[in-house]
Design an enzyme around this catalytic site. Structure first.
Site, PDB file in Angstrom:
ATOM      1  N   SER A  98       0.811  -1.213   0.000  1.00 57.48           N
ATOM      2  CA  SER A  98       0.000   0.000   0.000  1.00 57.48           C
ATOM      3  C   SER A  98       0.846   1.265   0.000  1.00 57.48           C
ATOM      4  O   SER A  98       0.308   2.363  -0.027  1.00 57.48           O
ATOM      5  CB  SER A  98      -0.921   0.006   1.230  1.00 57.48           C
ATOM      6  OG  SER A  98      -0.169  -0.152   2.416  1.00 57.48           O
ATOM      7  N   HIS A 113      -2.508  -2.988  -5.829  1.00 59.25           N
ATOM      8  CA  HIS A 113      -2.983  -2.658  -4.490  1.00 59.25           C
ATOM      9  C   HIS A 113      -4.502  -2.782  -4.435  1.00 59.25           C
ATOM     10  O   HIS A 113      -5.231  -1.902  -4.878  1.00 59.25           O
ATOM     11  CB  HIS A 113      -2.533  -1.244  -4.109  1.00 59.25           C
ATOM     12  CG  HIS A 113      -2.987  -0.827  -2.750  1.00 59.25           C
ATOM     13  ND1 HIS A 113      -3.257   0.482  -2.421  1.00 59.25           N
ATOM     14  CD2 HIS A 113      -3.227  -1.554  -1.624  1.00 59.25           C
ATOM     15  CE1 HIS A 113      -3.645   0.543  -1.155  1.00 59.25           C
ATOM     16  NE2 HIS A 113      -3.637  -0.681  -0.656  1.00 59.25           N
ATOM     17  N   GLU A 143      -5.482  -0.324  -7.332  1.00 60.66           N
ATOM     18  CA  GLU A 143      -4.448   0.614  -7.772  1.00 60.66           C
ATOM     19  C   GLU A 143      -3.364  -0.200  -8.475  1.00 60.66           C
ATOM     20  O   GLU A 143      -2.852  -1.172  -7.907  1.00 60.66           O
ATOM     21  CB  GLU A 143      -3.811   1.314  -6.569  1.00 60.66           C
ATOM     22  CG  GLU A 143      -4.485   2.563  -6.121  1.00 60.66           C
ATOM     23  CD  GLU A 143      -3.692   3.260  -5.022  1.00 60.66           C
ATOM     24  OE1 GLU A 143      -3.558   4.481  -5.095  1.00 60.66           O
ATOM     25  OE2 GLU A 143      -3.217   2.591  -4.095  1.00 60.66           O
ATOM     26  N   ASN A 184      -3.391   5.984  -0.398  1.00 62.93           N
ATOM     27  CA  ASN A 184      -2.803   6.179   0.926  1.00 62.93           C
ATOM     28  C   ASN A 184      -2.015   7.475   1.060  1.00 62.93           C
ATOM     29  O   ASN A 184      -1.802   7.963   2.168  1.00 62.93           O
ATOM     30  CB  ASN A 184      -1.942   4.977   1.301  1.00 62.93           C
ATOM     31  CG  ASN A 184      -2.805   3.826   1.761  1.00 62.93           C
ATOM     32  OD1 ASN A 184      -3.845   4.027   2.367  1.00 62.93           O
ATOM     33  ND2 ASN A 184      -2.383   2.610   1.462  1.00 62.93           N
TER      34      ASN A 184
END
Length: 282
Positions: free
Chosen positions: A118, A139, A151, A189
């Site tokens: 992440s 991700h 992702e 993130n």
């Protein structure tokens, strides 16, 4: 075409990834070093599938078929024939790098190696292999069977062929893809974890209570849950690890982890999984 996939790590993310792959008729080898974790993962997948049956989202006859496509193993050599390996272990860089070294030695040379990291740069992970052109970031969001986003992160050396293969797989899994450049935190993130960190600072500085911080963000910005509740769900150790990756990667003080978050992790208050975080789950 990717027909056989190895998933490394039988925690919540790994078992979710294994489930969605098997539900799209993909043979899966779910690897973990702990037999108990593999048993727990298989039971959790079965429970999720039964829940889908009860909601009318899955035919009851398909449950055994999906479970039959998932083989659990504690031997990395069982993944040798896989077309793709997806690493989904703890967000610890040294562990991930060691796993990628082993995967590079074990899997056939044309296999793609993906990380569910992440926050850790894919280029750094790819550099420990002899196939950096076939290393990519995938991700998934938690919980994997529910969340639509994946992702996809291209490392500096990731080839167009590798990117297209993963793009087609994401579509096959009925997910939506967002492509990110290879910088710490990627898209989600890099935005989400600093928000959680700022919520921790708001608590640390006495601006408001845990409940009022979450209420304000939930009702004031139309989020499904407040940032401190979400932090407990993600795991405070994971939130802190990502903040540290951002801080070290950019050397920007705006990514400095909140001292309260650091202290809570040191105390073992990791959120829902430990029974206590910003809220008490005992």
């Amino acid at each position: 075409m990717i027909k056989k996939v190895g998933v490394l790590g039988a925690g919540q993310m790994g078992s979710g990834i294994a489930q969605v792959l098997a539900q799209r008729e993909t043979e899966v080898y779910l690897y973990d070093i702990a037999e108990a974790q593999l048993s727990k993962a298989r039971a959790g997948i079965a429970k999720n599938l039964e829940r889908q049956v009860q909601k009318g989202q899955l035919d009851a006859a398909a449950v055994d078929q999906v479970l039959g496509l998932i083989r659990t193993t504690r031997s990395l050599s069982d993944l040798a024939g896989c077309d793709l390996a997806i690493e989904a272990v703890t967000e610890k860089e040294s562990l991930k790098l060691e796993i990628f070294r082993q995967l590079d030695e074990t899997l056939k040379k044309e296999a793609i190696l993906a990380s569910n990291t992440s926050s850790i740069p894919i280029t750094r992970i790819a550099a420990v292999t002899r196939r950096p052109d076939r290393v990519i970031g995938m991700h998934f969001m938690n919980p994997v069977p529910v969340m639509k986003l994946v992702e996809v992160i291209r490392g500096l050396a990731t080839s167009e062929e590798t990117f297209q293969a993963i793009s087609h797989l994401v579509t096959r899994l009925d997910k939506e893809m967002a492509v990110s450049a290879d910088y710490p935190g990627f898209i989600v993130n890099r935005i989400l974890i600093p928000m959680i960190n700022e919520a921790a600072f708001a608590l640390f500085e006495g601006i408001a209570t845990v409940e009022d911080i979450d209420k304000a963000m939930k009702l004031g910005t139309n989020q499904p849950m407040g940032p401190l509740t979400l932090a407990d769900f993600i795991g405070l150790d994971t939130c802190l690890a990502i903040m540290e990756v951002l801080y070290q990667g950019f050397k920007d003080p705006k990514y400095r982890p909140c001292p309260l978050l650091v202290k809570m992790v040191e105390a073992g208050y990791l959120g829902k999984k430990s029974g206590r975080g910003f809220y008490n789950y005992a």
